[in-house]
Design an enzyme around this catalytic site. Structure first.
Site, PDB file in Angstrom:
ATOM      1  N   HIS A 248       0.878  -1.192   0.000  1.00 47.36           N
ATOM      2  CA  HIS A 248       0.000   0.000   0.000  1.00 47.36           C
ATOM      3  C   HIS A 248       0.910   1.236   0.000  1.00 47.36           C
ATOM      4  CE1 HIS A 248      -3.465   2.433   0.592  1.00 47.36           C
ATOM      5  NE2 HIS A 248      -3.765   2.172   1.846  1.00 47.36           N
ATOM      6  N   HIS A 287      -2.269  -2.247  -9.632  1.00 49.79           N
ATOM      7  CA  HIS A 287      -3.275  -1.666  -8.738  1.00 49.79           C
ATOM      8  C   HIS A 287      -4.542  -2.504  -8.833  1.00 49.79           C
ATOM      9  CE1 HIS A 287      -5.930   1.166  -6.770  1.00 49.79           C
ATOM     10  NE2 HIS A 287      -4.862   1.837  -6.380  1.00 49.79           N
ATOM     11  N   ASP A 339       2.177   5.728  -6.546  1.00 47.66           N
ATOM     12  CA  ASP A 339       3.349   5.688  -5.674  1.00 47.66           C
ATOM     13  C   ASP A 339       4.654   5.752  -6.458  1.00 47.66           C
ATOM     14  OD1 ASP A 339       2.730   5.731  -2.975  1.00 47.66           O
ATOM     15  OD2 ASP A 339       2.076   3.651  -2.970  1.00 47.66           O
TER      16      ASP A 339
HETATM   17  N1  ACO Z   1       5.123  -6.632  -9.780  1.00 47.73           N
HETATM   18  C1  ACO Z   1       5.085  -7.849 -10.355  1.00 47.73           C
HETATM   19  N2  ACO Z   1       3.957  -8.551 -10.552  1.00 47.73           N
HETATM   20  C2  ACO Z   1       2.813  -7.971 -10.137  1.00 47.73           C
HETATM   21  C3  ACO Z   1       2.776  -6.709  -9.530  1.00 47.73           C
HETATM   22  C4  ACO Z   1       3.995  -6.038  -9.354  1.00 47.73           C
HETATM   23  N3  ACO Z   1       4.041  -4.831  -8.793  1.00 47.73           N
HETATM   24  N4  ACO Z   1       1.503  -6.393  -9.241  1.00 47.73           N
HETATM   25  C5  ACO Z   1       0.760  -7.416  -9.631  1.00 47.73           C
HETATM   26  N5  ACO Z   1       1.547  -8.373 -10.180  1.00 47.73           N
HETATM   27  C6  ACO Z   1       1.116  -9.625 -10.751  1.00 47.73           C
HETATM   28  C7  ACO Z   1       0.986 -10.678  -9.684  1.00 47.73           C
HETATM   29  O1  ACO Z   1       2.180 -11.416  -9.520  1.00 47.73           O
HETATM   30  C8  ACO Z   1      -0.102 -11.526 -10.250  1.00 47.73           C
HETATM   31  O2  ACO Z   1       0.435 -12.308 -11.284  1.00 47.73           O
HETATM   32  P1  ACO Z   1       0.020 -13.836 -11.447  1.00 47.73           P
HETATM   33  O3  ACO Z   1      -1.469 -13.802 -11.702  1.00 47.73           O
HETATM   34  O4  ACO Z   1       0.850 -14.299 -12.563  1.00 47.73           O
HETATM   35  O5  ACO Z   1       0.343 -14.470 -10.116  1.00 47.73           O
HETATM   36  C9  ACO Z   1      -1.031 -10.507 -10.921  1.00 47.73           C
HETATM   37  O6  ACO Z   1      -0.191  -9.422 -11.262  1.00 47.73           O
HETATM   38  C10 ACO Z   1      -2.172 -10.046 -10.036  1.00 47.73           C
HETATM   39  O7  ACO Z   1      -1.625  -9.594  -8.796  1.00 47.73           O
HETATM   40  P2  ACO Z   1      -2.425  -9.566  -7.440  1.00 47.73           P
HETATM   41  O8  ACO Z   1      -1.463  -9.487  -6.310  1.00 47.73           O
HETATM   42  O9  ACO Z   1      -3.434 -10.654  -7.411  1.00 47.73           O
HETATM   43  O10 ACO Z   1      -3.204  -8.210  -7.590  1.00 47.73           O
HETATM   44  P3  ACO Z   1      -3.839  -7.427  -6.398  1.00 47.73           P
HETATM   45  O11 ACO Z   1      -4.944  -6.630  -6.949  1.00 47.73           O
HETATM   46  O12 ACO Z   1      -4.151  -8.318  -5.258  1.00 47.73           O
HETATM   47  O13 ACO Z   1      -2.633  -6.518  -5.921  1.00 47.73           O
HETATM   48  C11 ACO Z   1      -1.175  -4.741  -5.594  1.00 47.73           C
HETATM   49  C12 ACO Z   1      -2.543  -5.155  -6.114  1.00 47.73           C
HETATM   50  C13 ACO Z   1      -1.000  -5.236  -4.154  1.00 47.73           C
HETATM   51  C14 ACO Z   1      -1.120  -3.221  -5.588  1.00 47.73           C
HETATM   52  C15 ACO Z   1      -0.089  -5.329  -6.492  1.00 47.73           C
HETATM   53  O14 ACO Z   1      -0.227  -4.824  -7.798  1.00 47.73           O
HETATM   54  C16 ACO Z   1       1.306  -5.059  -5.953  1.00 47.73           C
HETATM   55  O15 ACO Z   1       1.811  -5.833  -5.148  1.00 47.73           O
HETATM   56  N6  ACO Z   1       1.962  -3.930  -6.385  1.00 47.73           N
HETATM   57  C17 ACO Z   1       3.226  -3.557  -5.841  1.00 47.73           C
HETATM   58  C18 ACO Z   1       3.012  -2.754  -4.571  1.00 47.73           C
HETATM   59  C19 ACO Z   1       2.487  -1.373  -4.856  1.00 47.73           C
HETATM   60  O16 ACO Z   1       2.948  -0.682  -5.752  1.00 47.73           O
HETATM   61  N7  ACO Z   1       1.530  -0.946  -4.029  1.00 47.73           N
HETATM   62  C20 ACO Z   1       0.965   0.387  -4.135  1.00 47.73           C
HETATM   63  C21 ACO Z   1      -0.435   0.327  -4.642  1.00 47.73           C
HETATM   64  S1  ACO Z   1      -1.072   1.963  -4.912  1.00 47.73           S
HETATM   65  C22 ACO Z   1      -1.384   2.545  -3.373  1.00 47.73           C
HETATM   66  O17 ACO Z   1      -1.528   1.859  -2.424  1.00 47.73           O
HETATM   67  C23 ACO Z   1      -1.438   4.019  -3.269  1.00 47.73           C
END
Ligand code: ACO
Length: 410
Positions: A248, A287, A339
């Site tokens: 987050h 996201h 972010d």
């Molecule tokens: N890097 C690499 N792979 C990613 C990323 C990432 N940043 N984000 C998503 N993915 C991939 C996952 O590995 C998954 O792949 P798979 O289906 O092959 O396993 C797919 O995309 C879906 O990911 P989920 O984790 O299921 O998506 P979710 O909606 O639960 O997660 C999240 C969203 C937590 C923001 C995720 O994109 C992430 O971890 N991002 C990095 C952290 C980040 O930047 N957070 C800030 C968010 S914005 C904010 O809070 C203001």
């Protein structure tokens, strides 16, 4: 973990391979929405996000209009009251916020102590908790007293962040200047000089864009706490603990550290390739809501990064960030989230890497309090169910007959 007493507490862990069988026994209608994805967990009239087209509205007004014509204080007024202020109302509101910026000597003392022992987000969460603690006899139930508390917290939070920053760097404290607007005053307290017009605008716009974003994890945490009719300070403390995580609000710190580690344009592709092959999460990308059209807030923050680079005459960070965004898109089809651009933009404003997440909290506190007030106004305890997937009907084995399972040592 070995306990000091030398005892080893052995408990049975359910291994993951029990789960499919147990889940398989669930009735089809007992669907679990992991991470609450796709669940409408409540009603709100504060913020509307359409992730499919990358649209964002605060109280029905498009973020693009607000970003072009408005300012942080005006948007906070809108979020809290549902109305845009008249010029007299805005003037009075800015004065009310400015008048609340100072904090008691005891809070400075707590923060000064914590600044030498704790990381910023932990220290600030603790200081906010102390600042916001419920006073016995205080009326916390009327809408007026809740609004007063929201003003109190929103006005004082930047003072805490700036104080922590200067104290931990061994610099003289700069008191708030009531003549400056909320965002400009924060930069003034941080740097001990008045910001340039470009810096003041960048800070104000960033705070405006970051102030609110629907039922994100930290806002939801605040609403859960408020739904028990706990006080606003407790709700904000919950939100801060939730924001801190790297999935987050903590992502901005990781994103900037990654940019520093990559360093040069020629290292972007090998770095991203290596990270993706190692199945690492690239912080600042992806996201839950904005999978199709990208994060609606990115264009504003990216533009401010560009303008700050133009002011300094050095576009390296802008070009590097853009190259990383382009590469992650090409390799993984993930958009940069807010972010990712927030981090280098704040770096250009002289905000150190460990203060990025506290800064995020500082912007968002007004949004959190808006949600807390909305929750109180139409409250029902938030208490979801869960699908039990553990063993059933296990006999209780007397202590002297247990063989002991393989478990961690405590
Ligand atoms: N890097 C690499 N792979 C990613 C990323 C990432 N940043 N984000 C998503 N993915 C991939 C996952 O590995 C998954 O792949 P798979 O289906 O092959 O396993 C797919 O995309 C879906 O990911 P989920 O984790 O299921 O998506 P979710 O909606 O639960 O997660 C999240 C969203 C937590 C923001 C995720 O994109 C992430 O971890 N991002 C990095 C952290 C980040 O930047 N957070 C800030 C968010 S914005 C904010 O809070 C203001």
């Amino acid at each position: 973990m070995e306990m000091k007493t030398g005892f080893k507490l052995e408990t049975m862990l359910v291994s993951d391979n029990h789960l499919p069988t147990l889940l398989g026994e669930c009735l089809p209608e007992q669907r679990v929405y992991e991470g609450l994805e796709g669940v409408l967990a409540g009603r709100t009239a504060i913020c509307d996000i359409d992730g499919d087209v990358g649209a964002l509205q605060f109280r029905g007004i498009d973020i693009r209009e607000l970003a072009e014509h408005s300012n942080y204080e005006e948007v906070v007024y809108l979020l809290w009251t549902n109305e845009l202020p008249t010029s007299n109302q805005l003037w009075a509101f800015k004065a009310a916020l400015a008048a609340e910026r100072e904090v008691d000597a005891g809070i400075y003392e707590i923060l000064r102590f914590l600044s030498h022992y704790m990381k910023p987000m932990d220290a600030l969460r603790t200081a906010v908790s102390a600042l916001a603690s419920d006073n016995p006899g205080e009326d916390n139930t009327s809408p007026e007293s809740r609004l007063a508390k929201a003003i109190y917290l929103t006005a004082k939070f930047p003072t805490l962040v700036a104080y922590y920053c200067r104290e931990s760097q061994g610099k003289m404290w700069v008191r708030p200047d009531p003549k400056l607007d909320h965002a400009a005053n924060f930069l003034y307290m941080m740097h001990g000089r008045r910001p340039t017009p470009v810096e003041a605008r960048a800070m104000d716009l960033t705070m405006l864009v970051m102030v609110e974003h629907g039922f994100n994890a930290s806002t939801f945490a605040a609403r859960v706490t408020a739904s028990t009719l706990s006080d606003m300070g407790a709700a904000i403390t919950s939100a801060m603990g939730t924001l801190k995580g790297p999935l987050h609000g903590g992502a901005n710190q990781g994103a900037l550290e990654m940019l520093f580690e990559i360093g040069t344009l020629d290292r972007v592709e090998p770095y991203i390739d290596a990270a993706l092959s190692a199945k690492q999460r690239i912080l600042g990308f992806g996201h839950r809501i904005y999978r199709k059209a990208g994060d609606s807030r990115v264009p504003f923050i990216k533009n401010m990064l560009y303008q700050l680079c133009a002011q300094s005459g050095d576009f390296h960070l802008y070009e590097l960030a853009d190259a990383v965004a382009q590469t992650v898109w090409e390799k993984k089809r993930l958009f940069a989230n807010v972010d990712f651009y927030l981090a280098p933009m704040l770096h250009m404003l002289g905000i150190s890497v460990d203060l990025l997440t506290p800064f995020f909290a500082m912007c968002r506190i007004a949004g959190w309090t808006a949600h807390v007030m909305e929750q109180y106004a139409n409250n029902r305890l938030i208490r979801p169910g869960s699908l039990y997937v553990g063993p059933v009907g296990r006999p209780y084995i007397p202590l002297d007959q247990r063989e002991g399972a393989i478990v961690p040592n405590f």
